[in-house]
Design a protein around this motif. Sequence first.
Motif, PDB file in Angstrom:
ATOM      1  N   ILE A   1     -46.995   0.996   1.923  1.00 30.94           N
ATOM      2  CA  ILE A   1     -46.504   0.169   2.896  1.00 30.94           C
ATOM      3  C   ILE A   1     -46.979   1.341   4.304  1.00 30.94           C
ATOM      4  N   ASN A   2     -47.217   1.675   4.534  1.00 36.05           N
ATOM      5  CA  ASN A   2     -48.108   2.824   5.150  1.00 36.05           C
ATOM      6  C   ASN A   2     -49.254   2.804   5.649  1.00 36.05           C
ATOM      7  N   ILE A   3     -50.063   3.259   6.099  1.00 35.24           N
ATOM      8  CA  ILE A   3     -51.671   3.682   6.202  1.00 35.24           C
ATOM      9  C   ILE A   3     -51.001   4.444   7.691  1.00 35.24           C
ATOM     10  N   THR A   4     -52.059   5.781   7.622  1.00 32.66           N
ATOM     11  CA  THR A   4     -52.578   6.538   8.091  1.00 32.66           C
ATOM     12  C   THR A   4     -54.061   7.299   8.192  1.00 32.66           C
ATOM     13  N   ILE A   5     -54.825   6.981   9.526  1.00 31.18           N
ATOM     14  CA  ILE A   5     -55.942   7.516   9.354  1.00 31.18           C
ATOM     15  C   ILE A   5     -56.271   8.848  10.581  1.00 31.18           C
ATOM     16  N   ASP A   6     -57.149  10.121   9.257  1.00 28.36           N
ATOM     17  CA  ASP A   6     -57.288  11.362  10.489  1.00 28.36           C
ATOM     18  C   ASP A   6     -58.894  11.314  11.091  1.00 28.36           C
ATOM     19  N   ALA A   7     -58.934  11.716  11.769  1.00 27.89           N
ATOM     20  CA  ALA A   7     -60.558  11.688  12.399  1.00 27.89           C
ATOM     21  C   ALA A   7     -61.446  12.002  11.543  1.00 27.89           C
ATOM     22  N   ASP A   8     -61.662  12.188  10.903  1.00 30.18           N
ATOM     23  CA  ASP A   8     -63.026  11.730   9.765  1.00 30.18           C
ATOM     24  C   ASP A   8     -62.875  10.186   9.030  1.00 30.18           C
ATOM     25  N   GLY A   9     -61.943   9.663   9.297  1.00 31.02           N
ATOM     26  CA  GLY A   9     -61.686   8.508   8.825  1.00 31.02           C
ATOM     27  C   GLY A   9     -61.013   8.015   7.559  1.00 31.02           C
ATOM     28  N   ASN A  10     -60.422   9.177   6.393  1.00 30.13           N
ATOM     29  CA  ASN A  10     -59.642   9.462   5.945  1.00 30.13           C
ATOM     30  C   ASN A  10     -58.334   8.337   5.552  1.00 30.13           C
ATOM     31  N   LYS A  11     -57.756   7.571   4.748  1.00 29.07           N
ATOM     32  CA  LYS A  11     -56.926   6.869   4.846  1.00 29.07           C
ATOM     33  C   LYS A  11     -56.230   7.390   3.832  1.00 29.07           C
TER      34      LYS A  11
ATOM     35  N   GLY B   1     -62.393 -15.886  -3.791  1.00 23.97           N
ATOM     36  CA  GLY B   1     -62.210 -14.414  -3.588  1.00 23.97           C
ATOM     37  C   GLY B   1     -61.751 -14.050  -2.596  1.00 23.97           C
ATOM     38  N   VAL B   2     -62.052 -14.581  -1.507  1.00 23.50           N
ATOM     39  CA  VAL B   2     -61.352 -14.245  -0.231  1.00 23.50           C
ATOM     40  C   VAL B   2     -59.834 -14.858  -0.264  1.00 23.50           C
ATOM     41  N   ILE B   3     -59.474 -13.159   0.735  1.00 21.28           N
ATOM     42  CA  ILE B   3     -57.975 -13.944   1.040  1.00 21.28           C
ATOM     43  C   ILE B   3     -57.659 -14.611   1.991  1.00 21.28           C
ATOM     44  N   GLU B   4     -57.590 -15.298   2.077  1.00 21.36           N
ATOM     45  CA  GLU B   4     -56.724 -16.560   2.737  1.00 21.36           C
ATOM     46  C   GLU B   4     -55.641 -16.036   4.235  1.00 21.36           C
ATOM     47  N   ALA B   5     -54.873 -15.240   3.584  1.00 20.59           N
ATOM     48  CA  ALA B   5     -54.183 -14.962   5.427  1.00 20.59           C
ATOM     49  C   ALA B   5     -53.735 -13.598   4.887  1.00 20.59           C
ATOM     50  N   ILE B   6     -53.366 -12.648   5.569  1.00 19.80           N
ATOM     51  CA  ILE B   6     -51.974 -11.650   5.128  1.00 19.80           C
ATOM     52  C   ILE B   6     -50.901 -12.437   4.879  1.00 19.80           C
ATOM     53  N   LYS B   7     -50.002 -11.918   3.976  1.00 17.97           N
ATOM     54  CA  LYS B   7     -48.460 -12.688   3.532  1.00 17.97           C
ATOM     55  C   LYS B   7     -47.159 -11.712   4.123  1.00 17.97           C
ATOM     56  N   LYS B   8     -47.266 -10.444   3.304  1.00 15.07           N
ATOM     57  CA  LYS B   8     -46.568  -9.765   4.185  1.00 15.07           C
ATOM     58  C   LYS B   8     -46.632  -8.206   4.782  1.00 15.07           C
ATOM     59  N   PRO B   9     -47.460  -8.591   5.935  1.00 14.86           N
ATOM     60  CA  PRO B   9     -48.383  -6.600   6.094  1.00 14.86           C
ATOM     61  C   PRO B   9     -46.631  -5.609   6.836  1.00 14.86           C
ATOM     62  N   TYR B  10     -47.103  -4.668   6.615  1.00 11.71           N
ATOM     63  CA  TYR B  10     -46.085  -3.620   7.354  1.00 11.71           C
ATOM     64  C   TYR B  10     -46.375  -2.777   7.614  1.00 11.71           C
ATOM     65  N   GLY B  11     -47.688  -1.786   7.799  1.00  6.32           N
ATOM     66  CA  GLY B  11     -48.571  -0.746   8.361  1.00  6.32           C
ATOM     67  C   GLY B  11     -49.791  -1.291   9.141  1.00  6.32           C
ATOM     68  N   VAL B  12     -50.227  -0.162  10.089  1.00  7.37           N
ATOM     69  CA  VAL B  12     -51.365  -0.697  10.836  1.00  7.37           C
ATOM     70  C   VAL B  12     -52.251   0.230  11.143  1.00  7.37           C
ATOM     71  N   ALA B  13     -53.234   0.202  11.501  1.00  8.72           N
ATOM     72  CA  ALA B  13     -53.591   1.139  12.077  1.00  8.72           C
ATOM     73  C   ALA B  13     -55.460   0.980  12.358  1.00  8.72           C
ATOM     74  N   ILE B  14     -55.839   1.660  12.759  1.00  8.17           N
ATOM     75  CA  ILE B  14     -57.157   1.491  14.104  1.00  8.17           C
ATOM     76  C   ILE B  14     -57.692   2.716  14.059  1.00  8.17           C
ATOM     77  N   HIS B  15     -58.999   2.113  13.140  1.00  6.82           N
ATOM     78  CA  HIS B  15     -60.196   3.749  13.438  1.00  6.82           C
ATOM     79  C   HIS B  15     -61.825   2.763  13.582  1.00  6.82           C
ATOM     80  N   ALA B  16     -61.914   3.660  14.131  1.00 10.40           N
ATOM     81  CA  ALA B  16     -63.876   3.612  14.500  1.00 10.40           C
ATOM     82  C   ALA B  16     -64.652   1.477  14.513  1.00 10.40           C
TER      83      ALA B  16
END
Length: 388
Positions: A144-154, A91-106
């Motif tokens: 497609i894309n991901i944005t994370i606000d200061a409260d950690g909402n995606k 059940g574990v994803i072996e690898a990301i297949k085709k990424p687009y968006g990236v973000a980092i938080h906490a």
Amino acid sequence: MIALSPISRPSPNPLRTVLGNLLLCLVLLTGVIGMVGCTTTTEKKVARAAVFYPPLPNPPRIQYLTTFSGPDDINPARSAWLDFILGKDTGVIEAIKKPYGVAIHAGRIYVIDTRGGGYAVFDLQRRRFEFVQGSGGGKLTKPINITIDADGNKYVTDTGRDQIVVFDRHDRYVRAYGAIGDFKPVDTAVLGDRLYVTDLKNQQVQVLDKATGKTLLKIGKPGSNEGEFVFPTNLAIGPDQHLYVTDTGNYRITKFTLDGKFVRNFGAIGIGFGQFARPKGVALDREGRLYAVDAAFQNIQVLSPEGKLLLFFGNAGDDPENINLPTQVAIDYDNVQYFQPYAESGFKIEYVILVASQYGASKVNAYGFGRMEGMDYGADATAPEGAH
């Protein structure tokens, strides 16, 4: 005919039985150690020289640090023997297949996988990997894309649903923005009570009220004049409190006030320094330096607030530091402690740069922007023009 009597068997000796079992265990244990030892030997990686931009002996500004493509990059894989004994978790994803968006938080890196139908989570502190696909009202189809606000909402843009799907800091579904026919969102930027959205359907940027989802403002229209768009894709809000929009079809990045007034363009079509062929992701550091991804040149150009090219880095290839059809770039100051151990001795990281690539073995590369101790960087805080 003579009947044969069954052969009589002696009663088992308890001491002999115990000794035999102990001997069997010792043999098995020796086999396990041997197999694990073989696995460790075959999986040992050869050390590679640090990769800098510009390269040494120039004073470097950016170092390639590491790559995140799947679970093994955050939590080392078990040996084949342990998989045989304990069973492999299919059940574990072996690898990301085709990424687009990236973000980092906490302490967590979030990577949108357009083919996986969700986003991967690399937990840098707990060294864990998770994959979120959502369910029910939060089921993702083509994120497609991901944005994370200061409260950690995606805020995840989903071009299959034509909506923005929101998850809280625990990855639980909260709500969705956009009724049928409203827009085709690609990227978002959050500031205060406003949500900025690039809209491919209407070739503009829509500004929504975060609480109600109501459209407050529309920026731009289809066209190639100042303030107009042809396929607006990515967004960023700079430290100068201005909006930066990647206008992919016009081969430029456009700067607006937060209320939608045109300020200036960065770049134009071409193959020279500071020009673009297929601009995508955009990000700004605290000094106002603009990082622009170009999927055709397969590099990232770093421009001054005035639009002068300061540095470019990255190129296509099969080495870990290479990028192949890059899409998005993210800059982060808050999680440097997780990346400093990857840096070359003496290279002090100021902030981290994450770059997502749709193809190749390296899906998300981490780079560090900084300085090498003991080297003279002169009056200019950036690398010389044209270094790569």
